[in-house]
Design a protein around this motif. Structure first.
Motif, PDB file in Angstrom:
ATOM      1  N   GLY A 166      20.820  43.253  55.759  1.00  0.00           N
ATOM      2  CA  GLY A 166      21.918  42.356  55.394  1.00  0.00           C
ATOM      3  C   GLY A 166      21.693  40.968  55.956  1.00  0.00           C
ATOM      4  O   GLY A 166      21.876  39.959  55.260  1.00  0.00           O
ATOM      5  N   THR A 167      21.291  40.901  57.231  1.00  0.00           N
ATOM      6  CA  THR A 167      21.023  39.604  57.856  1.00  0.00           C
ATOM      7  C   THR A 167      19.929  38.857  57.092  1.00  0.00           C
ATOM      8  O   THR A 167      20.079  37.679  56.751  1.00  0.00           O
ATOM      9  N   THR A 168      18.831  39.571  56.820  1.00  0.00           N
ATOM     10  CA  THR A 168      17.708  38.947  56.112  1.00  0.00           C
ATOM     11  C   THR A 168      18.164  38.377  54.773  1.00  0.00           C
ATOM     12  O   THR A 168      17.881  37.233  54.430  1.00  0.00           O
ATOM     13  N   LEU A 169      18.914  39.208  54.036  1.00  0.00           N
ATOM     14  CA  LEU A 169      19.372  38.775  52.726  1.00  0.00           C
ATOM     15  C   LEU A 169      20.320  37.582  52.846  1.00  0.00           C
ATOM     16  O   LEU A 169      20.222  36.618  52.078  1.00  0.00           O
ATOM     17  N   GLY A 170      21.222  37.660  53.845  1.00  0.00           N
ATOM     18  CA  GLY A 170      22.170  36.567  54.032  1.00  0.00           C
ATOM     19  C   GLY A 170      21.463  35.260  54.342  1.00  0.00           C
ATOM     20  O   GLY A 170      21.768  34.208  53.750  1.00  0.00           O
ATOM     21  N   VAL A 171      20.482  35.319  55.258  1.00  0.00           N
ATOM     22  CA  VAL A 171      19.737  34.117  55.614  1.00  0.00           C
ATOM     23  C   VAL A 171      18.992  33.589  54.387  1.00  0.00           C
ATOM     24  O   VAL A 171      19.017  32.390  54.096  1.00  0.00           O
ATOM     25  N   ALA A 172      18.352  34.514  53.645  1.00  0.00           N
ATOM     26  CA  ALA A 172      17.605  34.091  52.460  1.00  0.00           C
ATOM     27  C   ALA A 172      18.539  33.429  51.454  1.00  0.00           C
ATOM     28  O   ALA A 172      18.219  32.387  50.872  1.00  0.00           O
ATOM     29  N   PHE A 173      19.718  34.021  51.289  1.00  0.00           N
ATOM     30  CA  PHE A 173      20.678  33.488  50.332  1.00  0.00           C
ATOM     31  C   PHE A 173      21.115  32.072  50.728  1.00  0.00           C
ATOM     32  O   PHE A 173      21.086  31.144  49.920  1.00  0.00           O
ATOM     33  N   ALA A 174      21.479  31.924  52.014  1.00  0.00           N
ATOM     34  CA  ALA A 174      21.920  30.617  52.492  1.00  0.00           C
ATOM     35  C   ALA A 174      20.798  29.582  52.355  1.00  0.00           C
ATOM     36  O   ALA A 174      21.022  28.439  51.944  1.00  0.00           O
ATOM     37  N   THR A 175      19.572  30.016  52.665  1.00  0.00           N
ATOM     38  CA  THR A 175      18.428  29.121  52.577  1.00  0.00           C
ATOM     39  C   THR A 175      18.235  28.608  51.162  1.00  0.00           C
ATOM     40  O   THR A 175      18.108  27.398  50.933  1.00  0.00           O
ATOM     41  N   VAL A 176      18.215  29.557  50.208  1.00  0.00           N
ATOM     42  CA  VAL A 176      18.003  29.165  48.814  1.00  0.00           C
ATOM     43  C   VAL A 176      19.150  28.284  48.342  1.00  0.00           C
ATOM     44  O   VAL A 176      18.947  27.310  47.618  1.00  0.00           O
ATOM     45  N   ALA A 177      20.385  28.620  48.793  1.00  0.00           N
ATOM     46  CA  ALA A 177      21.532  27.812  48.379  1.00  0.00           C
ATOM     47  C   ALA A 177      21.356  26.374  48.854  1.00  0.00           C
ATOM     48  O   ALA A 177      21.538  25.425  48.074  1.00  0.00           O
ATOM     49  N   ILE A 178      20.957  26.189  50.121  1.00  0.00           N
ATOM     50  CA  ILE A 178      20.747  24.825  50.637  1.00  0.00           C
ATOM     51  C   ILE A 178      19.635  24.135  49.861  1.00  0.00           C
ATOM     52  O   ILE A 178      19.780  23.007  49.382  1.00  0.00           O
ATOM     53  N   GLY A 179      18.496  24.862  49.731  1.00  0.00           N
ATOM     54  CA  GLY A 179      17.346  24.271  49.049  1.00  0.00           C
ATOM     55  C   GLY A 179      17.692  23.877  47.622  1.00  0.00           C
ATOM     56  O   GLY A 179      17.370  22.776  47.165  1.00  0.00           O
ATOM     57  N   ALA A 180      18.386  24.775  46.901  1.00  0.00           N
ATOM     58  CA  ALA A 180      18.695  24.501  45.503  1.00  0.00           C
ATOM     59  C   ALA A 180      19.720  23.378  45.381  1.00  0.00           C
ATOM     60  O   ALA A 180      19.567  22.477  44.551  1.00  0.00           O
ATOM     61  N   PHE A 181      20.748  23.393  46.244  1.00  0.00           N
ATOM     62  CA  PHE A 181      21.796  22.383  46.144  1.00  0.00           C
ATOM     63  C   PHE A 181      21.227  20.973  46.336  1.00  0.00           C
ATOM     64  O   PHE A 181      21.366  20.099  45.478  1.00  0.00           O
ATOM     65  N   PHE A 182      20.542  20.774  47.458  1.00  0.00           N
ATOM     66  CA  PHE A 182      20.012  19.426  47.709  1.00  0.00           C
ATOM     67  C   PHE A 182      18.842  19.109  46.791  1.00  0.00           C
ATOM     68  O   PHE A 182      18.651  17.967  46.387  1.00  0.00           O
ATOM     69  N   GLY A 206      12.140  31.497  44.808  1.00  0.00           N
ATOM     70  CA  GLY A 206      12.482  30.951  46.113  1.00  0.00           C
ATOM     71  C   GLY A 206      13.071  32.022  47.023  1.00  0.00           C
ATOM     72  O   GLY A 206      12.791  32.064  48.214  1.00  0.00           O
ATOM     73  N   PHE A 207      13.852  32.927  46.438  1.00  0.00           N
ATOM     74  CA  PHE A 207      14.450  34.026  47.176  1.00  0.00           C
ATOM     75  C   PHE A 207      13.389  34.876  47.837  1.00  0.00           C
ATOM     76  O   PHE A 207      13.481  35.235  49.004  1.00  0.00           O
ATOM     77  N   ASN A 208      12.390  35.168  47.033  1.00  0.00           N
ATOM     78  CA  ASN A 208      11.238  35.915  47.483  1.00  0.00           C
ATOM     79  C   ASN A 208      10.590  35.270  48.702  1.00  0.00           C
ATOM     80  O   ASN A 208      10.365  35.894  49.741  1.00  0.00           O
ATOM     81  N   ASN A 209      10.295  33.961  48.565  1.00  0.00           N
ATOM     82  CA  ASN A 209       9.663  33.227  49.656  1.00  0.00           C
ATOM     83  C   ASN A 209      10.569  33.167  50.871  1.00  0.00           C
ATOM     84  O   ASN A 209      10.102  33.218  52.007  1.00  0.00           O
ATOM     85  N   ALA A 210      11.882  33.051  50.625  1.00  0.00           N
ATOM     86  CA  ALA A 210      12.821  32.934  51.734  1.00  0.00           C
ATOM     87  C   ALA A 210      12.847  34.217  52.548  1.00  0.00           C
ATOM     88  O   ALA A 210      12.848  34.181  53.776  1.00  0.00           O
TER      89      ALA A 210
END
Lengths: 267, 272, 316
Positions: B78-94, B205-209
């Motif tokens: 869950g932690t891994t997925l959450g971090v990956a999700f937040a990461t991709v969200a930041i990367g995609a948004f900006f 990106g999710f994959n890489n994250a």
């Protein structure tokens, strides 16, 4: 005129595809006899099976997902059912082939000289200098300017017409007895089409190479060929001397094809 | 002459997509169950149960502190997925904002934005992330920030080229004629058209994250103990590789399945 | 024409190098916390901090410091490590051969594994081996290198006892022992990359084999083998070369993690220690060096790419 020897005899050729769930036959009972030095036209719309027949003669339909029956006798050897090794001895040496798309038929990363001399490398023991000389000769023979420069160039540096000349030079380099030209002019401009047809006619006269000319353009075939075969959906619907077919077409489909030629070209 | 093989290809592509969807679905289910209920408290230690083997009570065994590995894998994933999700969200948004402005306005702005993106892309993302960790120090939120920033330029590039492609299309011109403002054109008219491309790069990106997050945690600069994370579990397991080689297996397998699921899904989406 | 292109590429590479070093320098200048304070500890008197700031040159204008840092960096002076009090250059030069050897080994492994496997799979397309290769590839691609490292440690170190896990051998003591030990971490980095390369090469070969020029090659009497090796392969390698370039850069930076798995005291190790010690000159120097290496690799790939594809060579 003396009777010429028969070099190619295709008997009851059938080609059937097996790569779909339902097998599909694309060529039915194809028969063809070709004498040395003769130019024969194979006419039909796309999908009529004319290209398939030509590719089969050139030995380029050796795939496992299709079934072929009949015989393709070249010099008495059955190219359809022989060993691949035997077939390769003919390809490029006795049978040269020119394709429709000069843009994609040449290898984009190899120099022209390397590609033109390839058949010589495969079929003869000539050394590098002799091969070079033959390449230059062949390029001159197809009326290309500055052959010394062209051998060092890559396909993308040449125009479509030049590339088709290069393809012809490569196909003719071993002085084959049969040249198969599969819609060689379709992708070219009209003026260049005429030049290529003239070139093929000259090579046929000078080198004595027989030509199997495949086209959907009846007016071109009329200018070039002494005999014509008309194909429609896998069947040969009509065959005979060019003059006879033109003035006394027996088949309704042939009539339609002739009518489709613009009036000023009929003369 | 081209011999068509379309029907066969389509089936195999679809099977990629289906396999990816099933795998991702199972992993998500596993994680969601982990959020609601785990068989044991993932942080509860049990001195008697150190390195307990696989059993009905502990399907994946216990770790060096006697903690239930299954429970820890559930929360860790869950932690891994959450971090990956937040990461991709930041990367995609900006990345979308960056790429949209660079692509839409072009000129000097584009030149400056893309030079900066090139310079950032010259850094492999893990190195950029390490540098940011070096600046701000370790921790879960710094990892998210670091990886998020590292992912921005690659999104920016993709979005930029989509915007360049779209900005002179007829529907954009007509929107402009009707008096739509630049911002409206960019985010209401062009962005939805760039969406398919963005979606497939989000999955990649999710994959890489997931990979990068696990790597950071393995290095011990992400989630802080006693919180569970797959990467950190693997690095702990490695210490006991001689005495308990099985400890590393389950977190590793879950990690692989997660990455496999996303990559199959990404390929499926891209090919369809 | 070609000289001009190379010049243009070189200039743009130099600009990227400058931008990268500027961004790194800027980042490390605006970090929260005063390096003088962190070095002296929070109990230090303001006078001592101020004196050290003056000594470290922290009070001078930003661009002046950047210029000086860049010049001395280019001259090989990378500053002094805060925690070890030795020149950073020595620390890096000491560790560079380790990381470099491992990267080169891993890259060679990627190439010698992926090229034959990719060709074999493409040749036997649809066969049982091909399908097995596709499946194995898909799984290998999903294995994080450090987990591959752990599995390799278990398999080759614990079960087969081919090497001693954690028993790194220094290259100054026993060079072949060193290479032998590095083989396993190199394999761990190489396997996932090799799987990706196989996938790309296989599909690239199959795509090229469908193109018209292969039919031309057959029509001249080429054997299947010659069509593959003399015609198709070079064309199919063009996208693979670009990928291998990116893979090389990835392997280089991926070594930071894999060094940790196999307990190798390379660049990655000092980078991580320096990050946790906040030893900024070392962190900065290593990051800039790695980034420079990546940028130079990119330039080389670009040149090789142009060499492999004449269509690009004649452009611009």
């Amino acid at each position: 005129m003396e009777e010429k020897e028969i070099i190619l005899k295709v008997q009851d050729l059938n080609i059937e595809f097996h790569d779909h769930l339902i097998p599909e036959t694309v060529v039915y009972d194809f028969n063809l006899t070709l004498k040395a030095g003769e130019i024969v036209g194979l006419v039909g719309e796309s999908g009529s099976g004319k290209s398939m027949s030509a590719l089969a003669v050139a030995g380029l339909l050796r795939r496992h997902d299709m079934k072929k029956t009949g015989q393709i006798l070249f010099d008495g050897v059955d190219l359809l059912n022989c060993d691949r090794k035997v077939l390769r001895k003919f390809q490029g040496k006795e049978i040269g082939m020119v394709f429709q798309e000069p843009m994609t038929s040449l290898n984009p990363v190899k120099k022209i000289g390397w590609q033109v001399e390839e058949s010589l490398r495969i079929h003869t023991q000539l050394n590098k200098e002799e091969r070079y000389r033959r390449v230059i000769e062949a390029l001159e023979n197809v009326e290309l300017q500055d052959p010394e420069r062209i051998v060092r160039q890559y396909p993308h540096e040449l125009s479509g017409g030049m590339r088709q000349r290069v393809m012809i030079a490569a196909a003719m380099i071993c002085k084959p007895r049969l040249l198969i030209a599969d819609e060689p002019t379709t992708a070219l401009d009209v003026t260049i089409q005429a030049q290529i047809v003239k070139l093929l006619k000259r090579l046929n006269r000078e080198e004595g190479t027989a030509v199997l000319f495949i086209s959907h353009d009846l007016s071109l075939v009329k200018r070039l060929c002494s005999r014509i075969l008309v194909m429609k959906s896998g069947y040969v619907v009509e065959s005979g001397e060019t003059q006879q077919i033109f003035y006394h077409p027996g088949d309704a489909y042939t009539k339609k094809l002739i009518e489709a030629i613009p009036a000023y070209e009929k003369r | 002459m081209k011999i068509k093989r379309e029907p066969m290809k389509r089936i195999s592509k679809n099977s990629n997509f289906i396999a990816g969807a099933v795998l991702t679905g199972l992993i998500l289910l596993f994680i969601i169950i982990g959020c609601i209920h785990t068989p044991y408290d993932p942080e509860a230690m049990d001195g008697a149960g150190r390195f307990a083997g696989i059993s009905w009570r502990h399907p994946m065994g216990c770790d060096n502190f006697g903690r239930d590995i299954l429970s820890r894998v559930m929360t860790g994933a869950g932690t891994t997925l959450g971090v990956a999700f937040a990461t991709v969200a930041i990367g995609a948004f900006f990345g979308v904002i960056w790429g949209a402005f660079a692509g839409y306005y072009g000129g000097l702005l584009d030149e400056i934005f893309m030079r900066a993106a090139d310079a950032m892309l010259a850094f492999p993302s893990i190195l950029l992330a390490l540098m940011i960790i070096g600046l701000f120090g370790p921790g879960k939120y710094n990892v998210i920030l670091a990886l998020g920033i590292a992912f921005v330029p690659s999104f920016a590039r993709i979005v930029r080229s989509e915007f360049i492609r779209c900005k002179n299309m007829d529907y954009v011109r007509s929107a402009r004629l009707m008096g739509a403002g630049n911002l409206r054109i960019m985010f209401v008219h062009i962005l939805p058209n760039a969406f398919p491309v963005i979606l497939s790069s989000v999955l990649i990106g999710f994959n890489n994250a997931v990979l990068a997050e696990a790597g950071m945690n393995y290095l011990g600069i992400g989630v802080m103990p006693p919180d569970a994370s797959l990467g950190r579990m693997l690095s702990e397991a490695q210490t006991y590789i001689f005495s308990a080689p099985g400890y590393a297996i389950f977190p590793g397998i879950v990690l692989i399945l997660m990455i496999l699921g996303f990559s199959l899904l990404g390929e499926g989406v891209r090919d369809n | 024409m070609r000289g001009k292109t190379i010049l243009k590429k070189t200039v743009s590479t130099i600009i990227t190098l400058l931008v990268v070093s500027f961004l790194v320098f800027l980042s490390f200048s605006v970090i929260p916390g005063d390096p003088a304070v962190s070095q002296l500890g929070t109990n230090a008197t303001p006078e001592r901090v101020e004196a050290l700031r003056e000594e470290m040159g922290l009070n001078r204008p930003f661009f002046l410091r950047f210029g000086e840092w860049l010049l001395s960096f280019a001259g090989g002076d990378m500053g002094i490590s805060y925690s070890y009090k030795i020149p950073v250059k020595e620390m890096i030069l000491d560790k560079l051969p380790i990381t470099f050897t491992m990267t080169v080994m891993a890259f060679i492994l990627v190439v010698i594994i992926s090229v034959p496997v990719g060709i074999y799979a493409a040749k036997h397309q649809g066969g049982r081996t091909d399908r097995a290769v596709i499946t194995i590839n898909q799984v290998f691609m999903a294995v994080p290198p450090f987990f591959a490292g752990i599995l390799i440690t278990v398999l080759f170190g614990v079960v087969l006892k081919l090497f001693t896990p954690g028993g790194y051998v220094s290259y100054t003591k026993n060079f072949w022992g060193f290479v032998g030990y590095l083989f396993f971490p190199a394999l761990a980095i190489a396997l996932p990359k090799a799987a990706m390369t196989v996938k790309l090469l296989r599909s690239s070969l199959l795509e090229q084999a469908e193109l018209d020029y292969t039919r031309t090659a057959y029509s001249r009497g080429n054997t299947t083998r010659d069509v593959l090796y003399r015609h198709v392969l070079q064309n199919a390698m063009i996208p693979v070369i670009t990928f291998l370039g990116m893979a090389l850069a990835d392997i280089f930076t991926g070594s930071i993690i894999i060094e940790q798995v196999f307990n190798i005291p390379g660049l990655g190790r000092i980078l991580l220690t320096s990050i946790s010690n906040r030893d900024y000159p070392v962190v900065m120097a290593i990051i800039v060096c790695l980034a420079f290496a990546v940028i130079v690799i990119n330039l080389l790939v670009d040149v090789i790419y142009r060499f492999a594809d004449p269509r690009i060579r004649n452009e611009d």
